[in-house]
Motif scaffolding. Structure first.
Motif, short mmCIF file in Angstrom:
data_model
loop_
_atom_site.label_atom_id
_atom_site.label_comp_id
_atom_site.label_asym_id
_atom_site.label_seq_id
_atom_site.Cartn_x
_atom_site.Cartn_y
_atom_site.Cartn_z
N THR A 242 0.82 -1.21 0.00
CA THR A 242 0.00 0.00 0.00
C THR A 242 0.85 1.26 0.00
OG1 THR A 242 -0.21 -0.07 2.39
CG2 THR A 242 -1.99 -1.06 1.12
N THR A 243 2.08 1.20 0.47
CA THR A 243 2.95 2.36 0.42
C THR A 243 3.17 2.77 -1.02
OG1 THR A 243 4.05 1.62 2.42
CG2 THR A 243 5.20 3.27 1.11
N ASP A 244 3.39 1.79 -1.92
CA ASP A 244 3.59 2.09 -3.34
C ASP A 244 2.33 2.67 -3.96
OD1 ASP A 244 6.20 1.28 -3.31
OD2 ASP A 244 5.77 -0.73 -4.02
N THR A 245 1.16 2.15 -3.62
CA THR A 245 -0.06 2.63 -4.25
C THR A 245 -0.41 4.03 -3.80
OG1 THR A 245 -1.47 1.64 -2.57
CG2 THR A 245 -1.02 0.31 -4.53
N LEU A 246 0.12 4.46 -2.66
CA LEU A 246 -0.20 5.79 -2.17
C LEU A 246 0.82 6.85 -2.59
CD1 LEU A 246 -1.66 5.04 1.35
CD2 LEU A 246 -2.86 5.55 -0.77
N ARG A 247 1.85 6.47 -3.31
CA ARG A 247 2.75 7.46 -3.86
C ARG A 247 2.07 8.09 -5.06
NH1 ARG A 247 7.32 3.73 -4.58
NH2 ARG A 247 7.16 4.55 -6.68
N VAL A 248 2.30 9.38 -5.25
CA VAL A 248 1.69 10.05 -6.39
C VAL A 248 2.75 10.55 -7.35
CG1 VAL A 248 -0.38 10.73 -5.11
CG2 VAL A 248 1.57 12.31 -5.24
N ARG A 249 2.31 10.76 -8.55
CA ARG A 249 3.18 11.29 -9.59
C ARG A 249 2.43 12.48 -10.21
NH1 ARG A 249 4.15 6.64 -12.44
NH2 ARG A 249 2.28 6.99 -13.67
N GLY B 193 3.70 28.90 -19.45
CA GLY B 193 3.84 30.23 -18.87
C GLY B 193 4.48 30.07 -17.51
N ALA B 194 4.31 31.08 -16.69
CA ALA B 194 4.84 30.99 -15.33
C ALA B 194 3.99 30.01 -14.54
CB ALA B 194 4.82 32.36 -14.68
N GLY B 195 4.61 29.00 -14.00
CA GLY B 195 3.89 27.98 -13.26
C GLY B 195 3.52 26.81 -14.14
N ARG B 196 2.74 25.90 -13.55
CA ARG B 196 2.40 24.68 -14.29
C ARG B 196 1.23 23.98 -13.61
NH1 ARG B 196 5.81 21.53 -18.16
NH2 ARG B 196 4.10 20.54 -19.21
N MET B 197 0.39 23.35 -14.41
CA MET B 197 -0.71 22.53 -13.89
C MET B 197 -0.38 21.06 -14.16
SD MET B 197 -2.87 24.29 -12.29
CE MET B 197 -4.11 23.03 -12.02
N TYR B 198 -0.88 20.21 -13.27
CA TYR B 198 -0.59 18.79 -13.36
C TYR B 198 -1.84 17.95 -13.08
CZ TYR B 198 4.26 20.28 -12.69
OH TYR B 198 5.48 20.89 -12.81
N ARG B 199 -1.85 16.80 -13.68
CA ARG B 199 -2.79 15.73 -13.32
C ARG B 199 -2.06 14.89 -12.29
NH1 ARG B 199 -2.93 10.80 -16.01
NH2 ARG B 199 -1.72 11.79 -17.65
N VAL B 200 -2.73 14.54 -11.21
CA VAL B 200 -2.13 13.73 -10.15
C VAL B 200 -2.54 12.29 -10.38
CG1 VAL B 200 -1.97 13.34 -7.66
CG2 VAL B 200 -2.27 15.67 -8.54
N THR B 201 -1.56 11.39 -10.41
CA THR B 201 -1.83 9.97 -10.61
C THR B 201 -1.22 9.14 -9.50
OG1 THR B 201 0.17 9.58 -11.94
CG2 THR B 201 -1.81 10.28 -13.14
N LEU B 202 -1.76 7.95 -9.30
CA LEU B 202 -1.13 6.99 -8.40
C LEU B 202 0.12 6.48 -9.09
CD1 LEU B 202 -4.18 4.95 -7.04
CD2 LEU B 202 -2.90 6.77 -5.89
N ALA B 203 1.24 6.49 -8.40
CA ALA B 203 2.52 6.13 -9.01
C ALA B 203 2.52 4.71 -9.55
CB ALA B 203 3.65 6.32 -8.00
N GLN C 149 -10.53 10.58 -1.91
CA GLN C 149 -10.32 11.44 -0.76
C GLN C 149 -10.16 10.62 0.52
OE1 GLN C 149 -13.53 14.33 -0.82
NE2 GLN C 149 -12.81 15.20 -2.75
N GLY C 150 -9.50 11.23 1.50
CA GLY C 150 -9.33 10.59 2.80
C GLY C 150 -8.17 9.61 2.87
N ARG C 151 -7.31 9.60 1.86
CA ARG C 151 -6.17 8.67 1.83
C ARG C 151 -4.82 9.38 1.92
NH1 ARG C 151 -7.84 4.70 -3.18
NH2 ARG C 151 -10.06 4.62 -2.72
N GLY C 152 -4.84 10.69 2.12
CA GLY C 152 -3.59 11.43 2.20
C GLY C 152 -2.99 11.80 0.85
N LEU C 153 -3.74 11.61 -0.22
CA LEU C 153 -3.21 11.87 -1.56
C LEU C 153 -3.02 13.36 -1.83
CD1 LEU C 153 -5.25 9.18 -3.50
CD2 LEU C 153 -2.85 9.06 -2.78
N ALA C 154 -3.92 14.20 -1.30
CA ALA C 154 -3.77 15.65 -1.51
C ALA C 154 -2.48 16.14 -0.86
CB ALA C 154 -4.98 16.39 -0.96
N ALA C 155 -2.18 15.65 0.33
CA ALA C 155 -0.94 16.06 1.00
C ALA C 155 0.28 15.58 0.22
CB ALA C 155 -0.90 15.54 2.44
#
Length: 170
Positions: free
Chosen positions: A3-10, A54-64, A97-103
């Motif tokens: 589960t540590t691997d599934t909770l890493r984000v990219r 431009g200045a900054g960047r937007m990203y899609r968050v995925t499970l690693a 939500q509730g899995r610590g992914l936002a952090a």
């Protein structure tokens, strides 16, 4: 499966196909603290802005481990108190939500903003009533500067907490 691997984000740079994610995050539930859902036209303008370098960047968050899309995050320039700073925000789809992914995503965005070497500070401005986003700021190490009035979206004023992290310190 570890589960540590599934909770890493990219963080994946925002791409043309990510418009469907923008639509998913445009629900009443996801925009409760942001003034409500946007029109289709507003979403299209936002998507084009996210795609434009431009200045900054937007990203899609995925499970690693799986590559499954869980949300979005990014950073962009903002003039705040007579200085140019980075601002950040994030959104995680309800089913993740509730899995610590936002952090985890917020930690990654801090490093991405730090890596630009452009601005000293990164701010987040979650609505004072948005307990989840305020908790993310605390977990990631942002410093609470206090409540402020913020216009978002244009024409809609909210009371937000001003959270700041010093990108000059690791």
């Amino acid at each position: 499966m570890d589960t540590t691997d599934t909770l890493r984000v990219r963080l994946e740079p925002w791409a043309e196909g990510d418009f469907r994610l923008l639509r998913r995050t445009n629900s009443a539930e996801m925009t409760e603290h942001l003034g409500g859902p946007e029109t289709e036209e507003q979403l299209e303008v936002r998507h084009r802005r996210y795609l434009t370098p431009g200045a900054g960047r937007m990203y899609r968050v995925t499970l690693a481990q799986t590559g499954e899309t869980v949300g979005s995050t990014g950073f962009w320039e903002r003039t705040w108190r007579d200085a140019t700073v980075w601002e950040t925000g994030w959104g995680v789809l309800p089913e993740f939500q509730g899995r610590g992914l936002a952090a985890r995503a917020a930690r990654e965005i801090v490093e991405a903003a730090r890596g630009t070497g452009t601005h000293r500070y990164l701010h987040a401005f979650p609505d004072v009533a948005n307990d989840a986003s305020n908790a993310v700021c605390r977990k990631v190490g942002f410093e609470l500067l206090g409540p402020v009035a913020v216009e978002y979206p244009k024409g809609h004023w909210i009371t937000s907490n001003d959270w700041r992290i010093d990108l000059g310190r690791p």
